[in-house]
Design a protein around this motif. Structure first.
Motif, PDB file in Angstrom:
ATOM      1  N   GLU A 139      -5.174  13.659  18.079  1.00  0.00           N
ATOM      2  CA  GLU A 139      -5.769  12.803  19.110  1.00  0.00           C
ATOM      3  C   GLU A 139      -4.691  12.286  20.063  1.00  0.00           C
ATOM      4  O   GLU A 139      -4.910  12.218  21.282  1.00  0.00           O
ATOM      5  N   ASP A 140      -3.522  11.985  19.528  1.00  0.00           N
ATOM      6  CA  ASP A 140      -2.395  11.564  20.374  1.00  0.00           C
ATOM      7  C   ASP A 140      -1.965  12.684  21.316  1.00  0.00           C
ATOM      8  O   ASP A 140      -1.450  12.419  22.407  1.00  0.00           O
ATOM      9  N   ALA A 141      -2.181  13.945  20.860  1.00  0.00           N
ATOM     10  CA  ALA A 141      -1.825  15.101  21.698  1.00  0.00           C
ATOM     11  C   ALA A 141      -2.929  15.442  22.693  1.00  0.00           C
ATOM     12  O   ALA A 141      -2.818  16.431  23.426  1.00  0.00           O
ATOM     13  N   GLY A 142      -4.003  14.627  22.710  1.00  0.00           N
ATOM     14  CA  GLY A 142      -5.032  14.801  23.729  1.00  0.00           C
ATOM     15  C   GLY A 142      -6.287  15.523  23.292  1.00  0.00           C
ATOM     16  O   GLY A 142      -7.115  15.920  24.128  1.00  0.00           O
ATOM     17  N   TYR A 143      -6.472  15.704  21.984  1.00  0.00           N
ATOM     18  CA  TYR A 143      -7.663  16.403  21.484  1.00  0.00           C
ATOM     19  C   TYR A 143      -8.701  15.408  20.984  1.00  0.00           C
ATOM     20  O   TYR A 143      -8.375  14.322  20.507  1.00  0.00           O
ATOM     21  N   LYS A 144      -9.964  15.810  21.104  1.00  0.00           N
ATOM     22  CA  LYS A 144     -11.076  14.908  20.784  1.00  0.00           C
ATOM     23  C   LYS A 144     -11.737  15.325  19.463  1.00  0.00           C
ATOM     24  O   LYS A 144     -12.139  16.487  19.307  1.00  0.00           O
ATOM     25  N   ILE A 145     -11.821  14.382  18.523  1.00  0.00           N
ATOM     26  CA  ILE A 145     -12.529  14.599  17.259  1.00  0.00           C
ATOM     27  C   ILE A 145     -13.778  13.726  17.276  1.00  0.00           C
ATOM     28  O   ILE A 145     -13.695  12.499  17.409  1.00  0.00           O
ATOM     29  N   THR A 146     -14.950  14.368  17.177  1.00  0.00           N
ATOM     30  CA  THR A 146     -16.215  13.619  17.266  1.00  0.00           C
ATOM     31  C   THR A 146     -16.794  13.302  15.892  1.00  0.00           C
ATOM     32  O   THR A 146     -17.531  12.329  15.740  1.00  0.00           O
TER      33      THR A 146
ATOM     34  N   GLY B  80     -15.897  19.546  18.586  1.00  0.00           N
ATOM     35  CA  GLY B  80     -15.198  18.327  18.200  1.00  0.00           C
ATOM     36  C   GLY B  80     -15.306  17.988  16.728  1.00  0.00           C
ATOM     37  O   GLY B  80     -14.710  17.009  16.264  1.00  0.00           O
ATOM     38  N   GLN B  81     -16.034  18.816  15.983  1.00  0.00           N
ATOM     39  CA  GLN B  81     -16.163  18.565  14.551  1.00  0.00           C
ATOM     40  C   GLN B  81     -14.955  19.101  13.787  1.00  0.00           C
ATOM     41  O   GLN B  81     -14.332  20.096  14.177  1.00  0.00           O
ATOM     42  N   VAL B  82     -14.669  18.429  12.676  1.00  0.00           N
ATOM     43  CA  VAL B  82     -13.617  18.848  11.754  1.00  0.00           C
ATOM     44  C   VAL B  82     -14.257  18.984  10.377  1.00  0.00           C
ATOM     45  O   VAL B  82     -15.031  18.113   9.962  1.00  0.00           O
ATOM     46  N   ALA B  83     -13.963  20.066   9.671  1.00  0.00           N
ATOM     47  CA  ALA B  83     -14.446  20.233   8.300  1.00  0.00           C
ATOM     48  C   ALA B  83     -13.298  20.016   7.329  1.00  0.00           C
ATOM     49  O   ALA B  83     -12.194  20.531   7.538  1.00  0.00           O
ATOM     50  N   LEU B  84     -13.571  19.238   6.284  1.00  0.00           N
ATOM     51  CA  LEU B  84     -12.611  19.027   5.194  1.00  0.00           C
ATOM     52  C   LEU B  84     -13.131  19.736   3.951  1.00  0.00           C
ATOM     53  O   LEU B  84     -14.287  19.526   3.562  1.00  0.00           O
ATOM     54  N   PHE B  85     -12.269  20.526   3.321  1.00  0.00           N
ATOM     55  CA  PHE B  85     -12.725  21.419   2.262  1.00  0.00           C
ATOM     56  C   PHE B  85     -12.206  21.020   0.877  1.00  0.00           C
ATOM     57  O   PHE B  85     -11.095  20.484   0.746  1.00  0.00           O
ATOM     58  N   PRO B  86     -12.994  21.322  -0.167  1.00  0.00           N
ATOM     59  CA  PRO B  86     -12.582  21.052  -1.548  1.00  0.00           C
ATOM     60  C   PRO B  86     -11.627  22.121  -2.057  1.00  0.00           C
ATOM     61  O   PRO B  86     -11.854  23.316  -1.867  1.00  0.00           O
ATOM     62  N   MET B  87     -10.567  21.681  -2.740  1.00  0.00           N
ATOM     63  CA  MET B  87      -9.468  22.560  -3.134  1.00  0.00           C
ATOM     64  C   MET B  87      -9.443  22.762  -4.648  1.00  0.00           C
ATOM     65  O   MET B  87      -9.618  21.820  -5.422  1.00  0.00           O
ATOM     66  N   PHE B  88      -9.147  23.981  -5.047  1.00  0.00           N
ATOM     67  CA  PHE B  88      -9.110  24.345  -6.461  1.00  0.00           C
ATOM     68  C   PHE B  88      -8.009  23.603  -7.229  1.00  0.00           C
ATOM     69  O   PHE B  88      -8.243  23.052  -8.301  1.00  0.00           O
ATOM     70  N   ALA B  89      -6.801  23.597  -6.690  1.00  0.00           N
ATOM     71  CA  ALA B  89      -5.663  22.992  -7.393  1.00  0.00           C
ATOM     72  C   ALA B  89      -5.597  21.497  -7.087  1.00  0.00           C
ATOM     73  O   ALA B  89      -5.630  21.088  -5.923  1.00  0.00           O
ATOM     74  N   GLU B  90      -5.468  20.685  -8.133  1.00  0.00           N
ATOM     75  CA  GLU B  90      -5.444  19.229  -7.940  1.00  0.00           C
ATOM     76  C   GLU B  90      -4.295  18.791  -7.041  1.00  0.00           C
ATOM     77  O   GLU B  90      -4.455  17.894  -6.208  1.00  0.00           O
ATOM     78  N   ASN B  91      -3.119  19.427  -7.201  1.00  0.00           N
ATOM     79  CA  ASN B  91      -1.994  18.969  -6.382  1.00  0.00           C
ATOM     80  C   ASN B  91      -2.106  19.410  -4.923  1.00  0.00           C
ATOM     81  O   ASN B  91      -1.355  18.937  -4.071  1.00  0.00           O
TER      82      ASN B  91
END
Length: 308
Positions: free
Chosen positions: A111-118, A86-97
């Motif tokens: 989550e609306d499609a029925g998936y659980k993010i903890t 249920g974990q989600v990782a958010l990553f740092p990106m090289f290009a600012e845009n």
């Protein structure tokens, strides 16, 4: 843990073009003379999605917004990864845009499609120190064997990779990979252009790993985990033959997804060895590959989240 999933998140493009901010170290990108490049890319995208859905892959398509000028948003796997716990990782990106591509609205869609993010594990503060790790572009995850393969580059920081591996309980397999650009050996920007790990096999361009000890170590890990190793040449790698993803369709049937360009580059022997394990599903995405410098795998963010 499962290695493959039947659910994919994909982002329909609205302002696709060659991104000048990523071209500085993505040597796959080329200019195309066309006034309607986004229209062409959208057609390629929709046909690709249709092919995935036709074999029973659950594709969740979300729409980008035009106001933010995000030419690479079609490649969501670089900023997010979804995990079975249920974990989600958010990553740092090289290009600012590219940093504007991270949209929490997409998590609400899931989550609306029925998936659980903890929990959301957010590494993006590293951008303040010019430290980057671009998701499953930089990381090739062997989820079954809890290993993360990573070629170090300006977009893949070793210390941050190790932090990710500690947080998500992966063993890092670290190496350097290079391609020839105008007579020089330069770092390959993303690991996922040189290798793909499926359930029972791995496709890899060993010629890019110049250091023999590093190459031997990568092979040792793949063989230890029982993967059949299908080697591709550097020339095939430039045709995006390493940028593949195994997915699951209707009835649990497995497919190796790639571009038509990558498919055409493979030899009969390579095709036979892949098709021993699963069918190949390919689609023509020439404009996306040429301008974006990424291919089929980059367009698919795998969803391993549990159902709510």
């Amino acid at each position: 843990m499962r290695q493959i999933t039947d659910t994919i998140l994909m982002v329909r493009p609205v302002g696709f073009r060659m991104n000048e901010q990523t071209a500085v170290n993505n040597y796959f990108q080329q200019k195309m003379d066309s006034d309607n490049i986004n229209e062409i890319a959208t057609q390629e995208f929709d046909i690709f999605v249709g092919k995935l859905r036709s074999v029973g892959v659950n594709v969740i398509v979300v729409d980008d917004v035009p106001e933010d000028d995000t030419p690479d948003s079609i490649f969501p796997n670089n900023w997010v990864s979804f995990h079975e716990n249920g974990q989600v990782a958010l990553f740092p990106m090289f290009a600012e845009n590219r940093r504007k591509e991270r949209r929490l609205q997409y998590f609400s869609d899931l989550e609306d499609a029925g998936y659980k993010i903890t929990d959301i594990v957010d590494y993006t503060i590293a951008e303040e120190d010019d430290i980057f790790l671009e998701g499953t572009g930089s990381l090739i995850l062997d989820r079954q064997n809890e290993k993360a393969y990573c070629a170090i580059s300006p977009r893949a920081d070793e210390d941050l990779l190790i932090e990710f591996c500690e947080d998500f309980e992966f063993t890092p397999v670290i190496f350097n990979a290079y391609q020839s650009v105008e007579g020089k050996r330069l770092p390959i920007y993303h690991t996922n252009v040189i290798m793909c790990i499926a359930e029972d096999f791995a496709v890899i361009c060993l010629d890019t790993i110049d250091d023999k000890k590093e190459r031997k170590n990568v092979l040792k890990h793949l063989k230890m985990d029982g993967k059949e190793i299908i080697s591709i040449s550097e020339k095939q790698m430039h045709e995006f033959a390493g940028n593949m993803l195994q997915v699951q369709g209707e009835g649990g049937k497995k497919y190796l997804v790639m571009s038509a360009r990558a498919h055409r580059s493979l030899t009969e022997d390579q095709l036979d060895r892949i098709e021993k394990h699963c069918e190949i599903l390919s689609s023509e995405i020439n404009a996306i590959e040429t301008c974006g410098g990424g291919s089929a795998r980059c367009m698919m963010a795998e969803v391993f989240l549990p159902k709510a």
